[in-house]
Write a protein that holds these residues in place. Sequence first.
Motif, PDB file in Angstrom:
ATOM      1  N   VAL A 292      -3.761   0.079  -7.560  1.00 53.45           N
ATOM      2  CA  VAL A 292      -2.324  -0.170  -7.703  1.00 53.45           C
ATOM      3  C   VAL A 292      -1.854  -1.172  -6.646  1.00 53.45           C
ATOM      4  CG1 VAL A 292      -0.018   0.873  -7.590  1.00 53.45           C
ATOM      5  CG2 VAL A 292      -1.858   2.038  -8.818  1.00 53.45           C
ATOM      6  N   ALA A 293      -2.351  -1.067  -5.434  1.00 51.90           N
ATOM      7  CA  ALA A 293      -1.985  -2.022  -4.387  1.00 51.90           C
ATOM      8  C   ALA A 293      -2.444  -3.429  -4.761  1.00 51.90           C
ATOM      9  CB  ALA A 293      -2.570  -1.600  -3.043  1.00 51.90           C
ATOM     10  N   GLU A 294      -3.644  -3.539  -5.317  1.00 49.55           N
ATOM     11  CA  GLU A 294      -4.166  -4.842  -5.749  1.00 49.55           C
ATOM     12  C   GLU A 294      -3.316  -5.404  -6.891  1.00 49.55           C
ATOM     13  OE1 GLU A 294      -8.128  -6.647  -7.864  1.00 49.55           O
ATOM     14  OE2 GLU A 294      -8.395  -5.018  -6.434  1.00 49.55           O
ATOM     15  N   ALA A 295      -2.975  -4.567  -7.860  1.00 45.78           N
ATOM     16  CA  ALA A 295      -2.130  -5.010  -8.976  1.00 45.78           C
ATOM     17  C   ALA A 295      -0.757  -5.444  -8.467  1.00 45.78           C
ATOM     18  CB  ALA A 295      -2.001  -3.899 -10.007  1.00 45.78           C
ATOM     19  N   THR A 296      -0.234  -4.732  -7.486  1.00 44.52           N
ATOM     20  CA  THR A 296       1.063  -5.077  -6.902  1.00 44.52           C
ATOM     21  C   THR A 296       1.006  -6.445  -6.239  1.00 44.52           C
ATOM     22  OG1 THR A 296       1.584  -2.749  -6.556  1.00 44.52           O
ATOM     23  CG2 THR A 296       2.814  -4.353  -5.221  1.00 44.52           C
TER      24      THR A 296
ATOM     25  N   GLU B 248     -11.756  10.665  -3.684  1.00 48.72           N
ATOM     26  CA  GLU B 248     -12.311   9.357  -4.035  1.00 48.72           C
ATOM     27  C   GLU B 248     -11.522   8.720  -5.189  1.00 48.72           C
ATOM     28  OE1 GLU B 248     -16.504   7.337  -5.486  1.00 48.72           O
ATOM     29  OE2 GLU B 248     -16.568   9.290  -4.506  1.00 48.72           O
ATOM     30  N   ALA B 249     -11.234   9.496  -6.216  1.00 50.95           N
ATOM     31  CA  ALA B 249     -10.462   8.983  -7.353  1.00 50.95           C
ATOM     32  C   ALA B 249      -9.051   8.607  -6.920  1.00 50.95           C
ATOM     33  CB  ALA B 249     -10.422  10.021  -8.474  1.00 50.95           C
ATOM     34  N   PHE B 250      -8.442   9.429  -6.084  1.00 53.62           N
ATOM     35  CA  PHE B 250      -7.084   9.181  -5.582  1.00 53.62           C
ATOM     36  C   PHE B 250      -7.053   7.880  -4.781  1.00 53.62           C
ATOM     37  CE2 PHE B 250      -3.584   9.748  -2.603  1.00 53.62           C
ATOM     38  CZ  PHE B 250      -2.591  10.355  -3.364  1.00 53.62           C
ATOM     39  N   ASP B 251      -7.981   7.725  -3.847  1.00 58.11           N
ATOM     40  CA  ASP B 251      -8.025   6.524  -3.012  1.00 58.11           C
ATOM     41  C   ASP B 251      -8.306   5.275  -3.837  1.00 58.11           C
ATOM     42  OD1 ASP B 251      -7.496   8.091  -0.794  1.00 58.11           O
ATOM     43  OD2 ASP B 251      -9.604   8.203  -0.166  1.00 58.11           O
ATOM     44  N   ALA B 252      -9.183   5.386  -4.837  1.00 56.72           N
ATOM     45  CA  ALA B 252      -9.482   4.245  -5.710  1.00 56.72           C
ATOM     46  C   ALA B 252      -8.243   3.838  -6.498  1.00 56.72           C
ATOM     47  CB  ALA B 252     -10.634   4.578  -6.654  1.00 56.72           C
TER      48      ALA B 252
ATOM     49  N   ARG C 224       0.835  -1.207   0.000  1.00 60.17           N
ATOM     50  CA  ARG C 224       0.000   0.000   0.000  1.00 60.17           C
ATOM     51  C   ARG C 224       0.870   1.258   0.000  1.00 60.17           C
ATOM     52  NH1 ARG C 224      -5.004   1.309  -0.466  1.00 60.17           N
ATOM     53  NH2 ARG C 224      -5.711   3.207   0.496  1.00 60.17           N
ATOM     54  N   ALA C 225       1.958   1.249   0.750  1.00 57.92           N
ATOM     55  CA  ALA C 225       2.858   2.405   0.783  1.00 57.92           C
ATOM     56  C   ALA C 225       3.468   2.653  -0.593  1.00 57.92           C
ATOM     57  CB  ALA C 225       3.954   2.187   1.823  1.00 57.92           C
ATOM     58  N   ALA C 226       3.863   1.585  -1.277  1.00 55.54           N
ATOM     59  CA  ALA C 226       4.408   1.734  -2.626  1.00 55.54           C
ATOM     60  C   ALA C 226       3.342   2.261  -3.575  1.00 55.54           C
ATOM     61  CB  ALA C 226       4.953   0.393  -3.121  1.00 55.54           C
ATOM     62  N   ALA C 227       2.122   1.755  -3.450  1.00 54.66           N
ATOM     63  CA  ALA C 227       1.015   2.223  -4.297  1.00 54.66           C
ATOM     64  C   ALA C 227       0.734   3.700  -4.056  1.00 54.66           C
ATOM     65  CB  ALA C 227      -0.241   1.386  -4.030  1.00 54.66           C
ATOM     66  N   LEU C 228       0.747   4.098  -2.814  1.00 49.55           N
ATOM     67  CA  LEU C 228       0.506   5.502  -2.474  1.00 49.55           C
ATOM     68  C   LEU C 228       1.584   6.395  -3.088  1.00 49.55           C
ATOM     69  CD1 LEU C 228      -1.034   7.690  -0.930  1.00 49.55           C
ATOM     70  CD2 LEU C 228       0.322   7.084   1.093  1.00 49.55           C
ATOM     71  N   GLN C 229       2.834   5.984  -2.976  1.00 45.36           N
ATOM     72  CA  GLN C 229       3.921   6.773  -3.560  1.00 45.36           C
ATOM     73  C   GLN C 229       3.766   6.886  -5.066  1.00 45.36           C
ATOM     74  OE1 GLN C 229       4.951   8.425  -0.822  1.00 45.36           O
ATOM     75  NE2 GLN C 229       6.884   8.447  -1.898  1.00 45.36           N
ATOM     76  N   TYR C 230       3.386   5.797  -5.712  1.00 45.20           N
ATOM     77  CA  TYR C 230       3.194   5.796  -7.160  1.00 45.20           C
ATOM     78  C   TYR C 230       2.074   6.757  -7.566  1.00 45.20           C
ATOM     79  CZ  TYR C 230       2.112   4.142 -11.833  1.00 45.20           C
ATOM     80  OH  TYR C 230       1.854   4.078 -13.180  1.00 45.20           O
ATOM     81  N   VAL C 231       0.942   6.670  -6.889  1.00 48.16           N
ATOM     82  CA  VAL C 231      -0.202   7.530  -7.222  1.00 48.16           C
ATOM     83  C   VAL C 231       0.128   8.998  -6.932  1.00 48.16           C
ATOM     84  CG1 VAL C 231      -2.626   8.055  -6.664  1.00 48.16           C
ATOM     85  CG2 VAL C 231      -1.889   5.687  -6.986  1.00 48.16           C
ATOM     86  N   ARG C 232       0.845   9.241  -5.863  1.00 51.12           N
ATOM     87  CA  ARG C 232       1.275  10.623  -5.577  1.00 51.12           C
ATOM     88  C   ARG C 232       2.133  11.159  -6.714  1.00 51.12           C
ATOM     89  NH1 ARG C 232       3.024  10.126   0.800  1.00 51.12           N
ATOM     90  NH2 ARG C 232       0.955  10.560   1.652  1.00 51.12           N
TER      91      ARG C 232
END
Length: 70
Positions: free
Chosen positions: A53-57, A44-48, A22-30
């Motif tokens: 990305v976390a699921e794909a990871t 909402e779009a950001f969290d989705a 999740r931390a990696a996904a958050l960094q990627y989306v940021r």
Amino acid sequence: MCRSIKTLRPPFEESVTEEDMRAAALQYVRKISGFRRPAAHNAEAFDAAVDAVAEATEKLLSSLVVRGAS
């Protein structure tokens, strides 16, 4: 691309938690969005995106075959 995202697959990491992914996904989306914290109308779009990305990871890491790993 984003130097703060660490490699999560063996042999670099033997144990990866949901929190790590999740931390990696958050960094990627940021990085992609350019938002550290989005405005309320984009939250909402950001969290989705972070969830996706976390699921794909998780799917990627569970599918990888690392040669030489026991």
